[in-house]
Design a protein around this motif. Structure first.
Motif, PDB file in Angstrom:
ATOM      1  N   LYS A  95       0.804  -1.223   0.000  1.00  0.00           N
ATOM      2  CA  LYS A  95       0.000   0.000   0.000  1.00  0.00           C
ATOM      3  C   LYS A  95       0.840   1.276   0.000  1.00  0.00           C
ATOM      4  O   LYS A  95       0.448   2.278  -0.597  1.00  0.00           O
ATOM      5  CB  LYS A  95      -0.921   0.019   1.229  1.00  0.00           C
ATOM      6  N   SER A  96       1.980   1.259   0.703  1.00  0.00           N
ATOM      7  CA  SER A  96       2.775   2.483   0.840  1.00  0.00           C
ATOM      8  C   SER A  96       3.522   2.799  -0.445  1.00  0.00           C
ATOM      9  O   SER A  96       3.829   1.910  -1.249  1.00  0.00           O
ATOM     10  CB  SER A  96       3.773   2.348   1.990  1.00  0.00           C
ATOM     11  N   GLN A  97       3.834   4.083  -0.619  1.00  0.00           N
ATOM     12  CA  GLN A  97       4.578   4.474  -1.808  1.00  0.00           C
ATOM     13  C   GLN A  97       6.052   4.097  -1.663  1.00  0.00           C
ATOM     14  O   GLN A  97       6.566   3.882  -0.558  1.00  0.00           O
ATOM     15  CB  GLN A  97       4.422   5.964  -2.077  1.00  0.00           C
ATOM     16  N   MET A  98       6.719   4.027  -2.799  1.00  0.00           N
ATOM     17  CA  MET A  98       8.087   3.531  -2.876  1.00  0.00           C
ATOM     18  C   MET A  98       9.032   4.234  -1.907  1.00  0.00           C
ATOM     19  O   MET A  98       9.803   3.594  -1.186  1.00  0.00           O
ATOM     20  CB  MET A  98       8.606   3.695  -4.310  1.00  0.00           C
ATOM     21  N   GLU A  99       8.970   5.560  -1.829  1.00  0.00           N
ATOM     22  CA  GLU A  99       9.954   6.293  -1.036  1.00  0.00           C
ATOM     23  C   GLU A  99       9.846   5.967   0.452  1.00  0.00           C
ATOM     24  O   GLU A  99      10.851   5.951   1.161  1.00  0.00           O
ATOM     25  CB  GLU A  99       9.811   7.794  -1.294  1.00  0.00           C
ATOM     26  N   ALA A 100       8.652   5.701   0.944  1.00  0.00           N
ATOM     27  CA  ALA A 100       8.490   5.310   2.346  1.00  0.00           C
ATOM     28  C   ALA A 100       9.169   3.969   2.601  1.00  0.00           C
ATOM     29  O   ALA A 100       9.820   3.770   3.641  1.00  0.00           O
ATOM     30  CB  ALA A 100       7.014   5.231   2.704  1.00  0.00           C
ATOM     31  N   LEU A 101       9.032   3.045   1.657  1.00  0.00           N
ATOM     32  CA  LEU A 101       9.660   1.731   1.802  1.00  0.00           C
ATOM     33  C   LEU A 101      11.183   1.834   1.724  1.00  0.00           C
ATOM     34  O   LEU A 101      11.902   1.128   2.444  1.00  0.00           O
ATOM     35  CB  LEU A 101       9.133   0.787   0.714  1.00  0.00           C
TER      36      LEU A 101
END
Length: 739
Positions: A95-101
């Motif tokens: 669910k989270s966007q790439m930059e958060a991961l």
């Protein structure tokens, strides 16, 4: 003979300390990350997701491996494969966007590199629009460290991971703490940044340990500006309890004082390790997103980030305990005390704090009324443009009819301790008049800041100035929350505190509206798990996302899914005897706890309450409760359903008070307008001739009421009137019976 090549020189890592992406539900995301690695047989890399519309999901092949690896444990605890699938596909790894991961797994724990399967996409591809793209993980050596730790008792660690994932799986406290300790050790090289009165503070967890050991005061990691980058992940992680040495509450950190853990010794080991590690700090300048157009304004608008410490730490499970059901409907015949019972229970529920709101459904009630919608509202145009009170005070002076010198003198004190050169520029925007200026010490300034005031005059044509001729208020469309959303936001705000309180929404006459239409997708949230949190989340609309971000802090995309927290209660009353009510389907009913109030369940406090009815030979002292029961018995003989009988409080406590005598005048007037009308128009509509057998004219309501004034109980059939013989007591004409 072969020899090794020269070691590879890696580029410095951009720490992305200014990025705004957040990662909620850290433990669940970590758990899935580790489960993927284990179920795939500890690979170097894995393509873990596939496209599914605008979203991504776990590939079928990987899902089957996850189930094969995990089901021997979760099935023992009564969890089904479907529940596991749904929980996995709702994980922030998808669910989270790439930059958060990237911030979490590359810069915080250093467990793996997250990349798009399409390597032509930049890492910023998911910032706007809500679309997610298939990703793959390149695992690091730190996964081997976790694997070694788990090898001692792998089945127990599986239980921990599945519990973290969000499944109802019992877990071992020992293994839970050990896994947290391993992950904490892996995160010790992570670097964070906060703002301290305009100065950047670059710190790590060791900085927190040292401060805690040096003083008994909590350590504030909120900073004076919005949290960004790895600091967001740190706060979410601490809030999830992943560091066994630290407690966290709304931006402040304290020591856990766990007797099994010695923070002083651990801090020394961390310090020694860091001294042997090369940590070159790069990327400490703001890593602000550089975008264009509407997307940039939407994504980085600080209006949505007024309290970023909340959005990333939203929790639904507060642990609030009560014996009351969370979704509750009380139903029964008219006057059985449904609203009274809810009101009494409300006082008990809220005795130690909390709030409630009451709403009454009606046939025209809608989802927009209940949840919320955009509506035209009057807004203060100046207040809408100017944020703080100080700014509005300055604007008031600038718009005044005073001279430029008077305005300068009035505003001098406000600007003296700040940037005093801004004041001439502001006055230059609004005035061509000359004025004398001063230094901070009060002495005259040389040149009267002519450069600054001329700058103000020069840019005036290009600035949209606020004028005192503008209307005081304007019509604008704003999201206006309904009672559900208002109660929901209050409950969620409170859920983030250390002292959860109950928040109650009372719905009167719930079946007088079309509940399927009124609740809409909220209907899905009524399914609660064992912790009384919504078992299944729902996707939110853009307007609700923005509203929640405004109220709770953070970015609208962080509220793509919502659940009802365990400190929110929805109670309702229902009277199936009412005409024109809407039916409820079985799916809706099964999400509520129904309590039936019997026709005589609440009669104790009206027993013995008597009143004089009729005149002359028809005069009788009548106990209201006995008259009610006699009418009910007659109605039952007509095969009238129980839910159309008269409850003890069909006549309110104002008419039949518990501690005072009944007022005959009020009783007679109310009996005619409520009891006789209800019997005539509804409950005994087909049996008027029989029920009102004592009346000469049984065809009109008005004639029956007129005869009631003279005959009292003798307007009714003999089965009723014979219960009140002439020998009835006459020494308490308006008395209170047994009292």
């Amino acid at each position: 003979m072969q020899r090794p090549e020269n070691m590879e020189i890696y580029e410095d890592i951009d720490l992305k300390l200014g990025i705004k992406s957040s990662l909620p539900n850290v433990k669940a995301t970590l758990a899935l990350f580790i489960l993927i690695w284990k179920s795939e047989g500890r690979p170097a890399e894995v393509k873990y997701s596939v496209q599914d519309g605008d979203s991504i999901r776990i590939s079928d092949e990987l899902m089957n491996k996850l189930i094969a690896y995990s089901s021997p444990v979760y099935s023992v605890h009564g969890v089904s494969d479907d529940q596991f699938r749904q929980t996995v596909n709702n994980n922030q790894l998808l669910k989270s966007q790439m930059e958060a991961l990237i911030v979490a797994f590359e810069l915080y724990w250093k467990l793996g590199e997250i990349v798009f399967q399409d390597n032509t996409k930049p890492v910023s591809s998911e910032r706007t629009g809500g679309v997610r793209y298939p990703k793959e993980i390149h695992f690091t050596l730190n996964m081997d460290i976790i694997d070694v730790a788990m090898a001692v008792a792998e089945e127990k660690y599986k239980e921990v991971l599945l519990n973290w994932l969000g499944l109802n799986v019992a877990t071992s406290e020992r293994e839970d703490k050990l896994l947290k300790s391993v992950l904490t050790a892996l995160s010790e090289t992570a670097v964070f940044k906060l703002d301290d009165s305009g100065q950047d503070v670059i710190f790590n967890q060791d900085s927190i340990y040292r401060k805690l050991l040096a003083t008994t005061e909590p350590v504030d990691i909120n900073g004076d500006k919005e949290a960004k980058g790895s600091l967001r992940v740190l706060k979410t992680s601490l809030n999830d309890g992943t560091n066994p040495y630290l407690n966290y509450s709304r931006g402040t950190v304290t020591s856990t004082n766990d007797p099994d853990l010695n923070l002083a010794d651990y801090q020394k080991r961390v310090s020694t390790f860091l001294s042997l590690s090369t940590t070159k700090i790069v990327g400490i300048d703001e890593y602000e997103e550089v975008e264009s157009g509407a997307d940039a304004a939407h994504e980085s608008n600080d209006d949505y980030l007024t309290d970023s410490s909340n959005a990333e730490l939203i929790k639904y499970k507060t642990g609030y305990q009560t014996d009351f059901h969370h979704n509750r409907i009380i139903f029964g015949a008219p006057g059985t005390g449904k609203s009274y019972t809810l009101n009494r229970d409300k006082e008990t529920l809220l005795k130690n704090g909390g709030e409630y709101e009451r709403v009454t459904f009606h046939p025209d009630y809608s989802y927009a009324n209940f949840v919320g919608t955009y509506k035209p509202t009057m807004v203060d145009s100046v207040k809408n443009l100017i944020g703080s009170k100080d700014e509005r005070d300055v604007l008031t002076v600038l718009l005044d009819d005073k001279t430029a010198q008077e305005k300068y003198d009035l505003l001098y004190e406000k600007f003296k301790d700040g940037d005093l050169t801004r004041l001439p520029l502001l006055l230059g925007l609004y005035s061509d008049d000359k004025f004398k200026t001063k230094k901070k010490d009060g002495s005259d300034a040389s040149g009267d800041n002519s450069v600054e005031r001329n700058h103000g005059r020069a840019i005036r044509p290009y600035v949209n100035l606020i004028s005192n001729k503008q209307p005081a208020s304007e019509i604008a469309y704003e999201y206006v929350p309904g009672p559900f959303m208002r109660t929901y936001v209050k409950a969620l705000k409170n859920a983030q505190s250390d002292s959860p309180k109950p928040f109650l929404l009372i719905v009167e006459e719930i079946n007088r509206a079309n509940v399927a239409a009124v609740f809409g997708d909220i209907f899905q949230l009524l399914d609660r798990d064992e912790d009384n949190v919504s078992e299944y989340a729902i996707q939110t609309s853009e307007d609700i996302k923005k509203y929640l971000a405004k109220e709770l802090g953070g970015n609208p995309q962080e509220y793509s899914e919502i659940k009802i927290p365990d400190n929110m209660f929805i109670w309702a009353t229902m009277n199936s005897a009412d005409q024109g009510v809407f039916p409820m389907d079985t799916a809706f009913k099964r999400r509520w706890d129904f309590t039936y109030l019997g026709i005589d369940d609440s009669e104790e406090k009206i027993v013995g309450k008597t009143v004089e009815l009729g005149k002359g030979a028809n005069k009788r002292i009548v106990e209201w409760n006995e008259l009610r029961k006699a009418i009910n018995t007659e109605l039952l003989s007509y095969k009238v359903n129980e839910d159309k009988l008269l409850g003890p409080y069909f006549l309110s406590k104002k008419i039949v008070p518990e501690t005072e005598p009944i007022d005959p005048t009020k009783f007679i007037a109310t009996f005619k307008s409520k009891v006789i009308m209800y019997l005539f128009d509804d409950a005994a509509k087909q049996k008027r001739q029989t029920l009102f057998d004592g009346c000469n004219d049984k065809t009109t309501y008005s004639s029956i009421c007129k005869e009631f004034e003279e005959k009292g109980v003798f307007i009714f059939a003999k089965n009723i009137s014979n219960k009140f013989p002439a020998t009835a007591p006459t020494n308490n004409l308006t008395g209170d019976g047994a009292e």
